[in-house]
Design an enzyme around this catalytic site. Structure first.
Site, mmCIF file in Angstrom:
data_model
loop_
_atom_site.group_PDB
_atom_site.id
_atom_site.type_symbol
_atom_site.label_atom_id
_atom_site.label_comp_id
_atom_site.label_asym_id
_atom_site.label_seq_id
_atom_site.Cartn_x
_atom_site.Cartn_y
_atom_site.Cartn_z
ATOM 1 N N CYS A 156 0.800 -1.224 0.000
ATOM 2 C CA CYS A 156 0.000 0.000 0.000
ATOM 3 C C CYS A 156 0.837 1.280 0.000
ATOM 4 C CB CYS A 156 -0.940 0.006 1.199
ATOM 5 S SG CYS A 156 -1.863 -1.533 1.361
ATOM 6 N N HIS A 206 -3.484 8.239 5.427
ATOM 7 C CA HIS A 206 -3.636 6.878 4.908
ATOM 8 C C HIS A 206 -5.058 6.426 5.231
ATOM 9 C CE1 HIS A 206 -2.430 2.996 3.463
ATOM 10 N NE2 HIS A 206 -2.588 2.405 4.636
ATOM 11 N N GLU A 243 -2.143 6.084 13.284
ATOM 12 C CA GLU A 243 -1.865 7.257 12.468
ATOM 13 C C GLU A 243 -2.245 8.546 13.184
ATOM 14 O OE1 GLU A 243 -3.700 7.183 8.596
ATOM 15 O OE2 GLU A 243 -2.435 8.817 7.872
ATOM 16 N N LYS A 290 -9.888 7.603 1.195
ATOM 17 C CA LYS A 290 -10.364 6.221 1.157
ATOM 18 C C LYS A 290 -11.826 6.131 1.563
ATOM 19 C CE LYS A 290 -5.799 4.103 1.743
ATOM 20 N NZ LYS A 290 -4.957 5.313 1.858
ATOM 21 N N HIS A 321 -9.748 1.845 -0.777
ATOM 22 C CA HIS A 321 -8.299 1.667 -0.669
ATOM 23 C C HIS A 321 -7.797 1.133 -2.004
ATOM 24 C CE1 HIS A 321 -4.371 0.934 0.629
ATOM 25 N NE2 HIS A 321 -4.571 0.323 1.784
ATOM 26 N N PHE A 354 1.538 -3.180 4.383
ATOM 27 C CA PHE A 354 1.922 -4.497 4.892
ATOM 28 C C PHE A 354 3.425 -4.545 5.026
ATOM 29 C CE2 PHE A 354 -2.013 -6.149 4.999
ATOM 30 C CZ PHE A 354 -2.407 -7.160 4.124
#
Lengths: 420, 418
Positions: free
Chosen positions: B171, B304, B315, B334, B339, B403
Site C-alpha cells: 500500500c 492513509h 496514524e 479512502k 483503498h 503491509f
C-alpha cells in the site's frame, strides 16, 4: 536524514548468497568459476507441465540453511522470505557487523532494505489462488495472503534485523536486483540511509516453471533441444552467450549485499569487497512487453553513453553479463554493449547460477577476487564482440566489473563494482 | 499575498492524471471528492458472494473508449489505467501534440507503484489451467502478470528511455514511487519524471483482505467512532514532475511542488502497524525535514486513513506527535473511493495537489447519518463539505502505510493562488 553523502564512496562490505549451490560462499565461488549449474528435477505432481518440455531448474535445497533459519522460525515465512533472511544473516556475518541493528538504537533508523524480485512469493500466491478457485473465495488463508506480497522478503529482513529505514521492493524482471542495488546506492548518497541491505530474491515453483516452459523460454522447452549435447554433460544446462544457446535455466535463491559509506566501513574496520562505481538506468521503449528489442533503441544507447562516460568505459575490464541463454536476450545485451562501446571480456555467471537477477552482482564481486568463469569446452561465442569473449586465468583480477542487467520488456540496469 | 519562494530541491508538479471509480479523468476525481460522494457500490467484476462485504470501488471500463484509449488493444486493466492517467498528465504538461519543452526520450524517467498488475487476468488463466473445461488458458493473459506491467506500459507509450522503475511495497508503493522520482530529478539523472501508481481489483486481494477481517461490510468510515475496516478499490494516479530549473517554468506556474518525502519501516509486524505509529511518525518527520518545512507549515493531512481500527489509531497518534493534536485538518480519500492498494499513494497525491490548487481540503465523506469522529483520536476530521485552507503555499502531507511496515509520506506544497 543522515546528511548529504553524495561525495562519499559507497562500498560493499558483506555478501550473502543462497542458491542451488547452497549457502557457503566458497561453494558459490567454485560454482561460478566452474560455470557448471546444479539442476534438479522440478516437481510435476500438480500436472501443470507439458509432456515434453523442460524438466529441470536450479533449485535451493532448504537443508542448506536449516542451521541458520530453523524450521520453527521458517514456518511463518514464504520461501523467498526465508532465502532473503538467510542471505541477509550471511551478509551481515560476512561484513563482520557487530552493531545493534535490533532494538531502538539510532542505527536501526538509518538502515534501509531494498530488494528486487521478478515474481515475488510465487508458491504462496499459487496456494492461495488454488484455495480461492478450487474451494471458494472465502477459503483464502490470511497467513498465505500476507506472505504473498512482493515486499514480504524485504519486510521479513527488516523485522529480523530491526531495520527501520526506507524499505523498498523493485520489480523489473531480470533487472530487478541490479536496480534495487542502484536504488540502495541512491539512498546512501542522498543521506536517506546510512547503510542498506540490498539484493535480489526469487522463488521458482512448479507452476511458474511450467509457464516459462510454455513461453518457450527454457532449455528443454523445445523437446529436440534436450537431445543436444549439454555443457559439461549436465542435462538441460544453458549456454549463455553461445551461438547455439536455446533458452535459460530457471532458478531461485537470494543474494544480499551490505552497502555502507566508505568512511563508516573504515571506522569499524570492516572488510571492503568493492566500491560502487557508475550506476546507470535506462529503458528500451522498442522492447515488446515480454521480450527484447531486435536492436537497441538509439535513445538507450545515448543514455548509457552519457551515464557511463568514455573514461569510465575505458576503465572497465570485465563485462559481467546478464546473459542466461535466452536467444533474443543474450543477443540484445551484446548488441547494446557494442553500441555503447564497452569493450571488456565477459563473464556469464548465470551459467552456474541460472536465471536470477542477483547472479550478476555475485559474479562481479567474485571477478574482483580474480575468479574467472569457465566456459564449456565447446563454447562458440555468439559474435565477435569482446563482451562474449571469455577472460582467462592469465588475465589479472578485475579492477572494474560492469554488471549488465537487461530485462525483458525493456528495463536496463548497469553498475560497476570497482576494486576497493 | 504571502511570498512563496521557489523551494530548492523540490520538483514542480506540471501535470495530473487519474482513473478512479469517479471516472477517467482528474476532473471527475475532483468533482467526486469535493461533492463528498462515495464511489463505492456492489462489486460487479468479482465473485463476492459469501464474503463479509460485497462492496468495492470499481472503475467503469466503458469510460476507456470515451477517453480515447481504443488504440491500446487488449492490455491488462491495470496497464490501461496507468496509460490513461499518464496520457492525461502528459498532455496537461506538454500539450496534446507535445511542445518544445518536452524532453528528449533519454531524459524521461517513469516510476510507478503497484501491487496487483495483471493478477485479475492471471486468475482467469490459472482457473483454466486447473479446470480446462472453463476454456483455453492463453499465455497472452500473462503478458502483464508481473508487477512491472503498468510502469512499462507507460514508458513504452511515452517512448521513455530513461530510468523505469516499478516499486511494489504493497500500500506504500505509489508514494514510494513518487519519492524515487523526486530523488532522480534532484540528482539530475532525468529532467522529467512521470510518476504514479496503478492497481486493478482481483480475487486474490479481495479474498485476502476479507480473510484478514480488514474489510468493512459497510462503506468505510475512516477515523470514525464506528469504523470497522476498509473498502477495496482500483484505479491509477499520475503526476508529471519537472526540475525547478525546467524552461517551462519561465512561462507557467506549476500546480504545486513535491517538496519532500520520507520513507521508513515499522519493523514491528507483517500486517499490524506499530501501535504508537512510530514508523509513520518517522516518515512524516523525514518528509517535512526533506521539504525544509516545519510542522507549522502543514496546512492539512491527506491521511492513509484506511478505516481499520489499528491504522487510524496509530496514524492519529503519529499525526498528533508531529503536528500537534487536532492542529491541522485531516481527510481520508479512502472514505470516497476506497483503498486503491499500490496506487493509493499516487491517487491520493493527485487529490492532495487538487486540494492545494483549489485551496480547499476535500471531505472524507458527506453522509450526515453516520457516527462522528472517534473521540479517542485527536483528529480534526474534514467531514461533509470542503474546508478552506487558510494559508497559501502551505504543505499537504500525504501518507501511505503498508503491509510489512513500509511507510511513505509526501510533502506537497501549494503555489500562491491568484
Amino acid at each position: 536524514m543522515n546528511g548529504d553523502a553524495s561525495g562519499s564512496d559507497i562500498v560493499v562490505t558483506g555478501l550473502g548468497v543462497v542458491s542451488c549451490h547452497g549457502c557457503d560462499l566458497d561453494e558459490q565461488r567454485a560454482a561460478v568459476h566452474s560455470g557448471i549449474p546444479r539442476l534438479s528435477e522440478v516437481d510435476r505432481a500438480a500436472e501443470y507441465h507439458r509432456a515434453h518440455g523442460a524438466r529441470r531448474a536450479a533449485l535451493v535445497d532448504p537443508s542448506c540453511y536449516r542451521s541458520i533459519l530453523p524450521p520453527i522460525k521458517a514456518r511463518r515465512m514464504s520461501p523467498p522470505s526465508r532465502f532473503a533472511v538467510v542471505a541477509s544473516d550471511l551478509a551481515l556475518a560476512d561484513a563482520r557487523w557487530k552493531g545493534e541493528l535490533i532494538g531502538g538504537g539510532a542505527s536501526s533508523d538509518e538502515t534501509a532494505v531494498v530488494f528486487g524480485t521478478s515474481f515475488g512469493p510465487s508458491s504462496y500466491t499459487e496456494r492461495i489462488l488454488r484455495q480461492i478457485i478450487l474451494e471458494s473465495p472465502q477459503a483464502a488463508s490470511p497467513m498465505l495472503f500476507t506472505e504473498s506480497v512482493a515486499n514480504a522478503p524485504a519486510a521479513q529482513v527488516a523485522l529480523r534485523h530491526g531495520c527501520r529505514g526506507p524499505n523498498l521492493t523493485v520489480t523489473q524482471r531480470e533487472a530487478s536486483a541490479a536496480l534495487a542495488v542502484i536504488e540502495g546506492v541512491g539512498l546512501l548518497r542522498s543521506g536517506r540511509a546510512r547503510r542498506a541491505l540490498v539484493g535480489g530474491v526469487e522463488e521458482l515453483n512448479p507452476l511458474l516453471h511450467s509457464i516459462l516452459d510454455r513461453f518457450g523460454a527454457l532449455v528443454g522447452s523445445r523437446g529436440a533441444s534436450r537431445r543436444q549435447a549439454r555443457p559439461f554433460d549436465v542435462e538441460e544446462a544453458a549456454r549463455p552467450q553461445d551461438a547455439r544457446r536455446d533458452g535459460f535455466n530457471a532458478a531461485e535463491g537470494a543474494a544480499v549485499l551490505l552497502l555502507e559509506r566508505a568512511e563508516d566501513a573504515a571506522r569499524r574496520g570492516a572488510p571492503m569487497r568493492a566500491r560502487i562505481g557508475v550506476c546507470a538506468r535506462a529503458f528500451d521503449p522498442a522492447a515488446p512487453s515480454t521480450s527484447w528489442a531486435a536492436q537497441p533503441h538509439p535513445a538507450v544507447v545515448e543514455r548509457l553513453r552519457q551515464a557511463v562516460p568514455e573514461a569510465d568505459r575505458d576503465g572497465i575490464d570485465r563485462f559481467v553479463a546478464g546473459a542466461n541463454g535466452s536467444v533474443p536476450g543474450d543477443a540484445y545485451e551484446v548488441s547494446l554493449a557494442d553500441a555503447v562501446g564497452v569493450s571488456a571480456p565477459g563473464l556469464a555467471p548465470k551459467a552456474a547460477l541460472g536465471e536470477q537477477g542477483m547472479a550478476g552482482l555475485v559474479g562481479a564481486l567474485f571477478a574482483l577476487e580474480g575468479i574467472e568463469t569457465a566456459r564449456a569446452p565447446d563454447y562458440r561465442p555468439l559474435s565477435a564482440s569482446p563482451a562474449v569473449q571469455a577472460s582467462t586465468a592469465t588475465d589479472p583480477p578485475a579492477r572494474s566489473a560492469l554488471v549488465s542487467a537487461c530485462a525483458s520488456g525493456g528495463a536496463i540496469g548497469w553498475m560497476s563494482f570497482d576494486a576497493p | 499575498m504571502k511570498e512563496v519562494t521557489k523551494p530548492s530541491c523540490a520538483a514542480a508538479v506540471v501535470g495530473l492524471g487519474a482513473v478512479t471509480a469517479f471516472g477517467w479523468s482528474v476532473e471527475a476525481l475532483r468533482t467526486g471528492l469535493r461533492s463528498g460522494r462515495r464511489a463505492v457500490s456492489t462489486a460487479r467484476q468479482l465473485d463476492v458472494a459469501g464474503h463479509r462485504t460485497e462492496l468495492a470501488s470499481e472503475v467503469d471500463d466503458a469510460g476507456a473508449e470515451a477517453s480515447g484509449l481504443s488504440d491500446l488493444g487488449g492490455i491488462a486493466r491495470a496497464d490501461r489505467f496507468a496509460v490513461a492517467s499518464s496520457r492525461e498528465a502528459w498532455q496537461q504538461a506538454f500539450g496534446p501534440n507535445g511542445s518544445d519543452d518536452a524532453p528528449a526520450a533519454h531524459r524521461i524517467g517513469v516510476f510507478f507503484g503497484g501491487s496487483t498488475a495483471g493478477m485479475a487476468e492471471s486468475e482467469i488463466f490459472f482457473a483454466r489451467v486447473l479446470d480446462p473445461e472453463r476454456g483455453p488458458s492463453r499465455l497472452r493473459r500473462l503478458e502483464s502478470q508481473q508487477l512491472n506491467g503498468p510502469g512499462d506500459a507507460v514508458a513504452r507509450d511515452l517512448g521513455a528511455a530513461g530510468p523505469v522503475e516499478s516499486l511494489s511495497s504493497a500500500c506504500a508503493s505509489g508514494a514510494l514511487a513518487l519519492g524515487a522520482a523526486l530523488d532522480a530529478l534532484r540528482t539530475g539523472e532525468i529532467d522529467v519524471a512521470v510518476a504514479g501508481g496503478s492497481d486493478a481489483l482481483c480475487q486474490l486481494t479481495y479474498s485476502g483482505f476479507n480473510a484478514l477481517r480488514a474489510i468493512d461490510p459497510e462503506p468505510s468510515r475512516p477515523f470514525r467512532a464506528d469504523r470497522e475496516g476498509l473498502n477495496l478499490g482500483e484505479g491509477a494516479g499520475c503526476l508529471v514532475l519537472v526540475r525547478p530549473d525546467h524552461p517551462m517554468l519561465e512561462e507557467r506556474r506549476p500546480l504545486a511542488w513535491l517538496s519532500g518525502y520520507g520513507a521508513s519501516c515499522d519493523a514491528h509486524h507483517m500486517t499490524a502497524p506499530h501501535p504508537e505509529g512510530r514508523g509513520a511518525e518517522q516518515a512524516m518527520r523525514m518528509a517535512l525535514e526533506d521539504a525544509a518545512a516545519t510542522p507549522a507549515d502543514v496546512g492539512f493531512a491527506n491521511a492513509h486513513g484506511t478505516g481499520t481500527p489499528h491504522n487510524d489509531s496509530a496514524e492519529a497518534t503519529a499525526l498528533g506527535r508531529v503536528v500537534g493534536g487536532a492542529a491541522v485538518p485531516v481527510t481520508s480519500n479512502k472514505g470516497a473511493f476506497g483503498h486503491l492498494l499500490g496506487s493509493a499513494g499516487a491517487v491520493e497525491a493527485v487529490a492532495t495537489v487538487l486540494a492545494l490548487v483549489d485551496g480547499a481540503v476535500q471531505p472524507t465523506c458527506a453522509d450526515q447519518s453516520e457516527a462522528g469522529p472517534d473521540p479517542a483520536l485527536e483528529v480534526d476530521l474534514v467531514l461533509d463539505e470542503v474546508r478552506s485552507l487558510p494559508e497559501e503555499g502551505s504543505v499537504g502531507l500525504s501518507s501511505s502505510f503498508a503491509f510489512g511496515g513500509a511507510n511513505g509520506c509526501l510533502a506537497l506544497r501549494g503555489e500562491p493562488r491568484r
